[in-house]
Each structure stands twice: as structure tokens, then as C-alpha cells.
Design a protein around this motif. Sequence first.
Motif, PDB file in Angstrom:
ATOM      1  N   TYR A 193      34.570  33.053  42.335  1.00  0.00           N
ATOM      2  CA  TYR A 193      35.827  32.912  41.592  1.00  0.00           C
ATOM      3  C   TYR A 193      35.696  32.930  40.078  1.00  0.00           C
ATOM      4  CZ  TYR A 193      37.784  31.655  46.134  1.00  0.00           C
ATOM      5  OH  TYR A 193      38.156  31.656  47.438  1.00  0.00           O
ATOM      6  N   THR A 194      34.481  32.965  39.515  1.00  0.00           N
ATOM      7  CA  THR A 194      34.358  32.961  38.056  1.00  0.00           C
ATOM      8  C   THR A 194      35.033  34.181  37.443  1.00  0.00           C
ATOM      9  OG1 THR A 194      32.285  31.715  38.131  1.00  0.00           O
ATOM     10  CG2 THR A 194      32.743  32.937  36.116  1.00  0.00           C
ATOM     11  N   MET A 195      34.722  35.359  37.960  1.00  0.00           N
ATOM     12  CA  MET A 195      35.327  36.582  37.413  1.00  0.00           C
ATOM     13  C   MET A 195      36.838  36.565  37.586  1.00  0.00           C
ATOM     14  SD  MET A 195      33.078  38.535  36.000  1.00  0.00           S
ATOM     15  CE  MET A 195      34.000  40.041  35.956  1.00  0.00           C
ATOM     16  N   LEU A 196      37.305  36.045  38.694  1.00  0.00           N
ATOM     17  CA  LEU A 196      38.746  35.992  38.933  1.00  0.00           C
ATOM     18  C   LEU A 196      39.424  35.043  37.951  1.00  0.00           C
ATOM     19  CD1 LEU A 196      38.733  36.012  42.830  1.00  0.00           C
ATOM     20  CD2 LEU A 196      39.180  37.926  41.288  1.00  0.00           C
ATOM     21  N   VAL A 197      38.800  33.906  37.676  1.00  0.00           N
ATOM     22  CA  VAL A 197      39.361  32.963  36.710  1.00  0.00           C
ATOM     23  C   VAL A 197      39.419  33.611  35.326  1.00  0.00           C
ATOM     24  CG1 VAL A 197      39.005  30.756  35.521  1.00  0.00           C
ATOM     25  CG2 VAL A 197      38.708  30.894  37.996  1.00  0.00           C
ATOM     26  N   LEU A 198      38.345  34.289  34.920  1.00  0.00           N
ATOM     27  CA  LEU A 198      38.350  34.985  33.634  1.00  0.00           C
ATOM     28  C   LEU A 198      39.454  36.042  33.589  1.00  0.00           C
ATOM     29  CD1 LEU A 198      34.541  35.540  32.922  1.00  0.00           C
ATOM     30  CD2 LEU A 198      36.103  34.021  31.704  1.00  0.00           C
ATOM     31  N   GLY A 199      39.618  36.744  34.705  1.00  0.00           N
ATOM     32  CA  GLY A 199      40.652  37.768  34.775  1.00  0.00           C
ATOM     33  C   GLY A 199      42.040  37.192  34.683  1.00  0.00           C
ATOM     34  N   VAL A 200      42.305  36.163  35.457  1.00  0.00           N
ATOM     35  CA  VAL A 200      43.640  35.556  35.488  1.00  0.00           C
ATOM     36  C   VAL A 200      44.013  34.966  34.135  1.00  0.00           C
ATOM     37  CG1 VAL A 200      44.944  33.610  36.448  1.00  0.00           C
ATOM     38  CG2 VAL A 200      43.712  35.148  37.972  1.00  0.00           C
ATOM     39  N   ILE A 201      43.091  34.251  33.512  1.00  0.00           N
ATOM     40  CA  ILE A 201      43.396  33.643  32.211  1.00  0.00           C
ATOM     41  C   ILE A 201      43.592  34.723  31.156  1.00  0.00           C
ATOM     42  CG2 ILE A 201      42.507  32.192  30.341  1.00  0.00           C
ATOM     43  CD1 ILE A 201      41.114  30.501  32.488  1.00  0.00           C
ATOM     44  N   GLY A 202      42.778  35.762  31.195  1.00  0.00           N
ATOM     45  CA  GLY A 202      42.850  36.810  30.182  1.00  0.00           C
ATOM     46  C   GLY A 202      44.016  37.760  30.343  1.00  0.00           C
ATOM     47  N   ASN A 203      44.586  37.824  31.526  1.00  0.00           N
ATOM     48  CA  ASN A 203      45.729  38.708  31.754  1.00  0.00           C
ATOM     49  C   ASN A 203      46.991  38.085  31.174  1.00  0.00           C
ATOM     50  OD1 ASN A 203      44.060  40.444  33.155  1.00  0.00           O
ATOM     51  ND2 ASN A 203      44.675  39.700  35.161  1.00  0.00           N
ATOM     52  N   SER A 204      47.853  38.897  30.679  1.00  0.00           N
ATOM     53  CA  SER A 204      49.202  38.528  30.224  1.00  0.00           C
ATOM     54  C   SER A 204      49.285  37.237  29.422  1.00  0.00           C
ATOM     55  CB  SER A 204      50.168  38.460  31.420  1.00  0.00           C
ATOM     56  OG  SER A 204      49.804  37.440  32.319  1.00  0.00           O
ATOM     57  N   ARG A 233      47.377  29.519  41.902  1.00  0.00           N
ATOM     58  CA  ARG A 233      48.320  30.365  42.621  1.00  0.00           C
ATOM     59  C   ARG A 233      47.914  31.849  42.568  1.00  0.00           C
ATOM     60  NH1 ARG A 233      53.012  30.331  39.396  1.00  0.00           N
ATOM     61  NH2 ARG A 233      52.050  32.138  38.450  1.00  0.00           N
ATOM     62  N   ASP A 234      47.370  32.283  41.429  1.00  0.00           N
ATOM     63  CA  ASP A 234      47.041  33.695  41.240  1.00  0.00           C
ATOM     64  C   ASP A 234      45.728  34.120  41.894  1.00  0.00           C
ATOM     65  OD1 ASP A 234      49.393  33.989  39.873  1.00  0.00           O
ATOM     66  OD2 ASP A 234      48.464  34.070  37.874  1.00  0.00           O
ATOM     67  N   ILE A 235      44.935  33.172  42.360  1.00  0.00           N
ATOM     68  CA  ILE A 235      43.652  33.507  43.006  1.00  0.00           C
ATOM     69  C   ILE A 235      43.777  33.183  44.487  1.00  0.00           C
ATOM     70  CG2 ILE A 235      41.180  33.070  43.098  1.00  0.00           C
ATOM     71  CD1 ILE A 235      41.312  32.381  40.129  1.00  0.00           C
ATOM     72  N   PRO A 236      43.947  34.208  45.315  1.00  0.00           N
ATOM     73  CA  PRO A 236      44.144  33.982  46.749  1.00  0.00           C
ATOM     74  C   PRO A 236      42.935  33.319  47.409  1.00  0.00           C
ATOM     75  CG  PRO A 236      44.154  36.340  46.217  1.00  0.00           C
ATOM     76  CD  PRO A 236      43.921  35.603  44.956  1.00  0.00           C
ATOM     77  N   TYR A 237      43.213  32.483  48.387  1.00  0.00           N
ATOM     78  CA  TYR A 237      42.204  31.814  49.212  1.00  0.00           C
ATOM     79  C   TYR A 237      41.306  30.855  48.435  1.00  0.00           C
ATOM     80  CZ  TYR A 237      43.666  35.747  52.068  1.00  0.00           C
ATOM     81  OH  TYR A 237      44.416  36.679  52.733  1.00  0.00           O
ATOM     82  N   SER A 238      41.701  30.499  47.229  1.00  0.00           N
ATOM     83  CA  SER A 238      40.890  29.560  46.451  1.00  0.00           C
ATOM     84  C   SER A 238      41.355  28.132  46.735  1.00  0.00           C
ATOM     85  CB  SER A 238      41.019  29.865  44.958  1.00  0.00           C
ATOM     86  OG  SER A 238      42.349  29.694  44.532  1.00  0.00           O
ATOM     87  N   SER A 239      40.508  27.190  46.388  1.00  0.00           N
ATOM     88  CA  SER A 239      40.869  25.775  46.552  1.00  0.00           C
ATOM     89  C   SER A 239      40.902  25.119  45.180  1.00  0.00           C
ATOM     90  CB  SER A 239      39.847  25.066  47.444  1.00  0.00           C
ATOM     91  OG  SER A 239      38.626  24.907  46.751  1.00  0.00           O
ATOM     92  N   SER A 240      41.630  24.040  45.080  1.00  0.00           N
ATOM     93  CA  SER A 240      41.727  23.340  43.798  1.00  0.00           C
ATOM     94  C   SER A 240      40.360  22.794  43.366  1.00  0.00           C
ATOM     95  CB  SER A 240      42.755  22.217  43.868  1.00  0.00           C
ATOM     96  OG  SER A 240      42.409  21.288  44.865  1.00  0.00           O
ATOM     97  N   ILE A 297      38.249  25.784  41.924  1.00  0.00           N
ATOM     98  CA  ILE A 297      38.821  26.253  40.663  1.00  0.00           C
ATOM     99  C   ILE A 297      38.581  25.220  39.556  1.00  0.00           C
ATOM    100  CG2 ILE A 297      40.962  26.896  39.465  1.00  0.00           C
ATOM    101  CD1 ILE A 297      39.825  29.029  41.437  1.00  0.00           C
ATOM    102  N   SER A 298      38.710  23.949  39.869  1.00  0.00           N
ATOM    103  CA  SER A 298      38.401  22.894  38.887  1.00  0.00           C
ATOM    104  C   SER A 298      36.958  22.986  38.427  1.00  0.00           C
ATOM    105  CB  SER A 298      38.637  21.506  39.486  1.00  0.00           C
ATOM    106  OG  SER A 298      39.982  21.302  39.756  1.00  0.00           O
ATOM    107  N   ARG A 299      36.058  23.194  39.379  1.00  0.00           N
ATOM    108  CA  ARG A 299      34.636  23.304  39.054  1.00  0.00           C
ATOM    109  C   ARG A 299      34.383  24.507  38.152  1.00  0.00           C
ATOM    110  NH1 ARG A 299      31.915  23.465  44.163  1.00  0.00           N
ATOM    111  NH2 ARG A 299      32.677  21.345  44.325  1.00  0.00           N
ATOM    112  N   ARG A 300      34.979  25.649  38.480  1.00  0.00           N
ATOM    113  CA  ARG A 300      34.781  26.854  37.673  1.00  0.00           C
ATOM    114  C   ARG A 300      35.347  26.685  36.268  1.00  0.00           C
ATOM    115  NH1 ARG A 300      31.541  26.934  40.054  1.00  0.00           N
ATOM    116  NH2 ARG A 300      31.209  27.974  42.004  1.00  0.00           N
ATOM    117  N   LEU A 301      36.494  26.043  36.173  1.00  0.00           N
ATOM    118  CA  LEU A 301      37.072  25.802  34.850  1.00  0.00           C
ATOM    119  C   LEU A 301      36.145  24.931  34.003  1.00  0.00           C
ATOM    120  CD1 LEU A 301      40.805  25.281  35.831  1.00  0.00           C
ATOM    121  CD2 LEU A 301      39.871  27.198  34.514  1.00  0.00           C
TER     122      LEU A 301
END
Length: 163
Positions: A82-93, A104-111, A114-118
Motif C-alpha cells: 500500500y505504500t505506492m497507493l498511499v503516495l498516489g492517493v495523496i498526490g492525486n487531485s 476509502r480510495d485504497i480498495p481492500y485496505s485496513s485502517s 494505512i495508519s502504519r504506512r502513513l
Amino acid sequence: PYILSLTFSSDISTNHGQILIHQSKHFFTSTNIAGEEKLGKMWNYEQKRFQNKAKACMIEDSEHAVCVDPSLPLLKLIGKKYTMLVLGVIGNSGNKKNFNEILRDIPYSSSTIISRRLRDLQDSSLIQRIEGKHGVYYSLTDFGIDVRERLLPLLRLMEEVLP
């Protein structure tokens, strides 16, 4: 009886394409000559391994050589789930997302993950956590924006090459 101890520490850095090697050694022995000979052989072996590491860490092209070692922790983080996805989601729009938007924007992820990656991305200075009057949100740092932009050509290549 004798005590034989060896500590070998080293650091590799680059300065304008040149390898800078910083190393130190610490050891102690008793007066046992066999132990000192063994220590000398161990030290020579470790020095040779370190020199090989300095050669192996370099990736060269026609213009420059780059040492991979300093980037290994960041590359390891980027490879985590999920690291690349988090970078993508934050950097988009807009480069600004709150936790629930990211989740919400990262399918099949858990809180939890995502907290750990952040936290990992904050620790690596790729994102910043900002507390504002409308709550907490995350945005890419200048370094994070740069890393994200430089990853895009690799991702485009993988999109072309992989099925």
C-alpha cells in the motif's frame, strides 16, 4: 585463556560520484599470539568484504555512478504493501487528503495498515501530517513529490511491459 573480539563498522557515502568510505575497527585480545593472528586474518577478511560491498553498491551509466546503499531503506518502504497507493492517493487531485479519504480510495485496505504506512511515510519525510481547523490531513512533502514524480516513468514502463 584469551579474549578475542572484533568490531568492524563502516559507512559508504557519495560525493559527486566518488565513493567515500568511512571505517573504524575496535578490538582487544590478550597476549595470546595465536589469537592476535586470528584477529588479523578476520580483519583482512572483513576489509575485503567491505571493499567488495563498495563495488557492488554502485550502479553506473555512461555519465555517473550511484551508490544504492543510502536509498535501500526508502526502496524497502516503497516496496511495502500500500505504500505506492498511499503516495498516489495523496498526490492525486490537490495533494491533500484526510485519513478516511485515503482509506476509502485504497480498495481492500485496513485502517491498521494505512495508519502504519502513513507513519512510515512521515518518518521517511515523504509526507507530512497537518492538523488544521478542519481536522488532520496528509500531504506530500517536496521530497515526496519528487520521489513520486521520479517513480512515474518506472510505473509507466511496468505498465507497458507487464501483462
